[in-house]
Design a protein around this motif. Structure first.
Motif, PDB file in Angstrom:
ATOM      1  N   MET A  89       0.976  -1.250  -0.064  1.00  0.00           N
ATOM      2  CA  MET A  89       0.256  -0.067   0.187  1.00  0.00           C
ATOM      3  C   MET A  89       0.853   1.200  -0.055  1.00  0.00           C
ATOM      4  O   MET A  89       0.535   2.221  -0.697  1.00  0.00           O
ATOM      5  CB  MET A  89      -0.855   0.011   1.294  1.00  0.00           C
ATOM      6  CG  MET A  89      -2.243  -0.826   1.264  1.00  0.00           C
ATOM      7  SD  MET A  89      -3.301  -0.535   2.276  1.00  0.00           S
ATOM      8  CE  MET A  89      -2.867  -0.806   3.647  1.00  0.00           C
ATOM      9  N   PRO A  93       0.350   3.346  -4.271  1.00  0.00           N
ATOM     10  CA  PRO A  93      -1.138   3.646  -3.900  1.00  0.00           C
ATOM     11  C   PRO A  93      -1.642   3.837  -5.322  1.00  0.00           C
ATOM     12  O   PRO A  93      -1.171   4.422  -6.060  1.00  0.00           O
ATOM     13  CB  PRO A  93      -0.722   4.904  -3.092  1.00  0.00           C
ATOM     14  CG  PRO A  93       0.505   5.373  -3.452  1.00  0.00           C
ATOM     15  CD  PRO A  93       1.277   4.175  -3.382  1.00  0.00           C
ATOM     16  N   GLY A  94      -3.045   3.627  -5.417  1.00  0.00           N
ATOM     17  CA  GLY A  94      -3.609   3.745  -6.498  1.00  0.00           C
ATOM     18  C   GLY A  94      -3.845   2.334  -7.214  1.00  0.00           C
ATOM     19  O   GLY A  94      -4.678   2.091  -8.047  1.00  0.00           O
ATOM     20  N   ASP A  97      -5.092  -0.292  -2.663  1.00  0.00           N
ATOM     21  CA  ASP A  97      -5.909   0.775  -1.947  1.00  0.00           C
ATOM     22  C   ASP A  97      -6.331   0.257  -0.503  1.00  0.00           C
ATOM     23  O   ASP A  97      -6.920  -0.876  -0.821  1.00  0.00           O
ATOM     24  CB  ASP A  97      -6.773   1.405  -2.658  1.00  0.00           C
ATOM     25  CG  ASP A  97      -5.988   2.056  -3.840  1.00  0.00           C
ATOM     26  OD1 ASP A  97      -4.995   3.100  -3.609  1.00  0.00           O
ATOM     27  OD2 ASP A  97      -6.691   2.228  -5.058  1.00  0.00           O
ATOM     28  N   THR A 159      -9.754  -2.548   8.537  1.00  0.00           N
ATOM     29  CA  THR A 159      -9.123  -2.016   7.225  1.00  0.00           C
ATOM     30  C   THR A 159      -8.383  -3.064   6.668  1.00  0.00           C
ATOM     31  O   THR A 159      -7.708  -3.540   7.228  1.00  0.00           O
ATOM     32  CB  THR A 159      -8.637  -0.779   7.352  1.00  0.00           C
ATOM     33  OG1 THR A 159      -9.396   0.328   7.700  1.00  0.00           O
ATOM     34  CG2 THR A 159      -7.973  -0.175   5.968  1.00  0.00           C
ATOM     35  N   ALA A 161      -7.149  -4.178   2.137  1.00  0.00           N
ATOM     36  CA  ALA A 161      -7.110  -3.546   0.806  1.00  0.00           C
ATOM     37  C   ALA A 161      -7.571  -4.362  -0.278  1.00  0.00           C
ATOM     38  O   ALA A 161      -7.821  -5.418  -0.243  1.00  0.00           O
ATOM     39  CB  ALA A 161      -5.103  -3.273   0.708  1.00  0.00           C
ATOM     40  N   THR A 163      -7.412  -4.641  -4.796  1.00  0.00           N
ATOM     41  CA  THR A 163      -6.257  -4.223  -6.032  1.00  0.00           C
ATOM     42  C   THR A 163      -7.111  -4.755  -7.340  1.00  0.00           C
ATOM     43  O   THR A 163      -8.112  -5.681  -7.279  1.00  0.00           O
ATOM     44  CB  THR A 163      -4.897  -4.955  -5.776  1.00  0.00           C
ATOM     45  OG1 THR A 163      -4.239  -4.396  -6.848  1.00  0.00           O
ATOM     46  CG2 THR A 163      -4.907  -6.476  -6.059  1.00  0.00           C
ATOM     47  N   GLN A 419      -8.711  10.998  -8.317  1.00  0.00           N
ATOM     48  CA  GLN A 419      -8.820   9.552  -8.206  1.00  0.00           C
ATOM     49  C   GLN A 419      -8.052   8.912  -9.410  1.00  0.00           C
ATOM     50  O   GLN A 419      -7.509   8.012  -9.263  1.00  0.00           O
ATOM     51  CB  GLN A 419     -10.305   9.095  -8.185  1.00  0.00           C
ATOM     52  CG  GLN A 419     -10.429   7.584  -8.206  1.00  0.00           C
ATOM     53  CD  GLN A 419     -11.839   7.416  -8.096  1.00  0.00           C
ATOM     54  OE1 GLN A 419     -12.777   8.079  -8.398  1.00  0.00           O
ATOM     55  NE2 GLN A 419     -12.074   6.072  -7.638  1.00  0.00           N
ATOM     56  N   GLU A 422      -4.351   9.256  -9.195  1.00  0.00           N
ATOM     57  CA  GLU A 422      -3.594   8.185  -8.497  1.00  0.00           C
ATOM     58  C   GLU A 422      -3.600   6.825  -9.059  1.00  0.00           C
ATOM     59  O   GLU A 422      -2.709   5.918  -8.840  1.00  0.00           O
ATOM     60  CB  GLU A 422      -4.198   8.266  -7.031  1.00  0.00           C
ATOM     61  CG  GLU A 422      -3.433   7.345  -6.043  1.00  0.00           C
ATOM     62  CD  GLU A 422      -3.885   7.716  -4.669  1.00  0.00           C
ATOM     63  OE1 GLU A 422      -5.109   7.027  -4.082  1.00  0.00           O
ATOM     64  OE2 GLU A 422      -3.459   8.479  -3.988  1.00  0.00           O
ATOM     65  N   ARG A 423      -4.863   6.435  -9.442  1.00  0.00           N
ATOM     66  CA  ARG A 423      -5.052   5.295 -10.424  1.00  0.00           C
ATOM     67  C   ARG A 423      -4.028   4.930 -11.322  1.00  0.00           C
ATOM     68  O   ARG A 423      -3.309   4.015 -11.473  1.00  0.00           O
ATOM     69  CB  ARG A 423      -6.479   4.938 -10.714  1.00  0.00           C
ATOM     70  CG  ARG A 423      -6.672   3.675 -11.420  1.00  0.00           C
ATOM     71  CD  ARG A 423      -8.002   3.620 -11.945  1.00  0.00           C
ATOM     72  NE  ARG A 423      -8.007   4.331 -13.324  1.00  0.00           N
ATOM     73  CZ  ARG A 423      -7.540   4.208 -14.456  1.00  0.00           C
ATOM     74  NH1 ARG A 423      -7.125   3.000 -14.819  1.00  0.00           N
ATOM     75  NH2 ARG A 423      -7.593   5.036 -15.362  1.00  0.00           N
ATOM     76  N   GLY A 426      -0.481   4.341 -10.102  1.00  0.00           N
ATOM     77  CA  GLY A 426      -0.131   3.019  -9.538  1.00  0.00           C
ATOM     78  C   GLY A 426      -0.453   2.010 -10.513  1.00  0.00           C
ATOM     79  O   GLY A 426       0.502   1.236 -10.492  1.00  0.00           O
TER      80      GLY A 426
END
Length: 538
Positions: A89, A93-94, A97, A159, A161, A163, A419, A422-423, A426
């Motif tokens: 993570m 990031p992206g 998440d 929490t 993650a 992907t 958003q 960041e995606r 990543g």
């Protein structure tokens, strides 16, 4: 000449010697290639079909510590997975998440809030941070509107993650290539060559060729998952791994039909297994099942009608007002887990969900076979495989070296949402700016659905740079259009042809052949089961 064809021709024309050859283009094989190339080893990775064609492109998309494995006493597996989750993570990031997971609690239903909160307290201690919380019924209904309130006493939240597993694998392969690894799809390992009992090479055959050729190496790492036992030598006097193929299937729904912003879990009333509804790529996914897979491993796995009924039942229990039915389902996917069992798979009486998810190795004079394990711990498995093959870790790069190199700043950030920035960063890492100049930065729009976050530039980049050999590579793995659009994205194909045909260098006839191939495959393996006689959905 496209990269794959150029590299393939070089392998055929000039015999080469590699320090390590990795068989299997899933996340374990890609991780091994990443660690090997990053350590300065001459590395070749081969995959008989497409990268992420197998288990690694069909997972539940979770990068998690495995809370249920902690509950069954597998502390080491949980500890390693939590540590790797935090690392991934922070590095990507992206691509990886955080996602909130919620377990509703109902009167007189196991596990109760006290037990679950105790488990989460240990989970938090392992990760070194606190994410657990308890929600009252009123708070829970704000988080998850439409949840069944009958006998509801509250919920536990924590929490983990999520992907896109196929994109994660592509990013790992890209990092391996930057360090010099040769990575080729649709290149099958036919047999391991030996000299005086030790590995000396590998016989290979490309999908488009009738003839085989050989590369030289003294170390082959077999990371083919459920196929791992095929290259093991049962006549060497050593016990080979016994692999039990277990199928996990999922249903994909339009997000508006089941709008969840977090992962909601409930124990299924039939077998008490945890089943999830979670947001993914603009949709809501229901999964997963856990059954013995008895079909041929060489065919695309597909969901069975009993699994459809099983998943719709949990949706009805969790969200009765949504009235989810088979008419709402966009697509399905099924993956086969390579679980190593202590018993012969055909004789096993153990419940599939009781089998360990730990990985195991088999070593045979230069052939290292690995199977089992989790998506989250691919880096640790890769380093262990290389350490075994190299008889020590002296030649490996430091354990602290990153999996993913830091990406450059975006050159045109103003055109994109935060958003999506960041995606993209990543997903593509060092190549993000090259991706954005590969084509239009407008979102891909289908006539039957709202546009998602995928850009046409990404689709064209995949065609030019990511070894697309068939249309299903593009629709199901480089992008997820075949899973997230109605009817496998059939309505989008004419527009896709306009954007991508020249990038793929396909003739009109080749394009039409690929369309027919893809749509047939989608109906057989990604749509709902069809009655062979009537042609109707079962």
């Amino acid at each position: 000449m496209r990269r794959r064809n150029r590299l393939l021709q070089q392998l055929k024309d000039t015999p080469r010697t590699f320090d390590v050859v990795v068989i299997g283009g899933g996340i374990t094989g890609a991780g091994i290639a990443r660690e090997a190339a990053g350590s300065g080893l001459e590395t070749l990775l081969v995959e008989q079909k497409d990268f992420a064609w197998g288990t690694s492109g069909r997972s539940s998309k979770m990068v998690h510590g495995g809370l249920r494995y902690l509950g069954s006493g597998q502390y080491r597996l949980t500890r390693d997975a939590v540590s790797e989750r935090q690392r991934l993570m922070s590095e990507a990031p992206g691509l990886i998440d955080p996602l909130c997971f919620i377990m509703p609690h109902f009167k007189r239903q196991f596990p109760g809030p006290l037990l679950f909160q105790t488990l989460l307290r240990v989970y938090d201690r392992i990760s070194g941070s606190r994410s657990r919380q308890f929600l009252t019924p009123a708070q829970l209904m704000q988080w998850v509107p439409g949840l069944n309130p009958t006998r509801l006493t509250g919920a536990s939240g924590f929490t983990d993650a999520v992907t896109d597993d196929a994109r994660l694998l592509q990013r790992v392969i890209a990092e391996a290539r930057q360090d010099g690894a040769w990575c080729l799809n649709y290149l099958k390992a036919v047999s391991v060559q030996r000299t005086e009992g030790r590995v000396s090479g590998l016989e290979l055959q490309a999908e488009e060729d009738a003839e085989c050729f050989t590369v030289n190496t003294s170390l082959v790492i077999n990371a083919t998952g459920v196929w791992a036992d095929r290259l093991q030598d049962p006549g060497d006097g050593k016990q080979t791994m016994s692999i039990r193929p277990l199928r996990g299937s999922h249903l994909v729904l339009p997000w508006h039909k089941l709008p969840v912003s977090c992962s909601v879990s409930l124990l299924h009333p039939d077998d008490k297994r945890p089943v999830f509804a979670f947001p993914w790529s603009g949709t809501t996914v229901l999964g997963t099942t856990d059954l013995d897979h008895t079909d041929s491993l060489d065919n695309e796995p597909r969901i069975a009608q009993e699994e459809v009924d099983y998943l719709l039942k949990i949706a009805s229990n969790l969200f009765p007002a949504a009235e989810v039915s088979h008419h709402d389902i966009l697509s399905s996917w099924a993956g086969v887990r390579p679980v190593v069992t202590a018993q012969k798979p055909t004789n096993s009486t153990r419940s599939p969900s009781k089998e360990s998810r730990e990985h195991e190795f088999h070593e045979d004079n230069g052939l290292i076979s690995v199977s089992g394990g989790k998506l989250t711990t691919f880096r640790l498995i890769a380093r262990e495989a290389l350490t075994r093959g190299l008889k020590g870790a002296d030649r490996l790069r430091p354990d602290s070296d990153p999996v993913f190199q830091p990406p450059p700043p975006l050159q045109q950030p103003g055109q994109l949402s935060h958003q999506n920035r960041e995606r993209l960063t990543g997903f593509y890492g060092s190549f993000v700016n090259d991706v954005l100049t590969a084509g239009p930065t407008e979102p891909v729009r289908d006539s039957e659905a709202n546009p998602g976050t995928l850009l046409w530039a990404e689709v064209i980049w995949a065609c030019e740079q990511e070894d697309v050999q068939h249309l299903d590579d593009l629709m199901l793995r480089r992008t997820r259009l075949g899973l997230t659009l109605p009817h496998g994205g059939k309505a989008l194909l004419p527009t896709l042809k306009q954007h991508c045909q020249s990038a793929l260098n396909w003739t009109d006839e080749q394009w039409h052949q690929e369309e027919r191939r893809y749509l047939t495959l989608w109906k057989e393996a990604y749509a709902l089961p069809i009655d062979r006689e009537s042609g109707n959905v079962l």
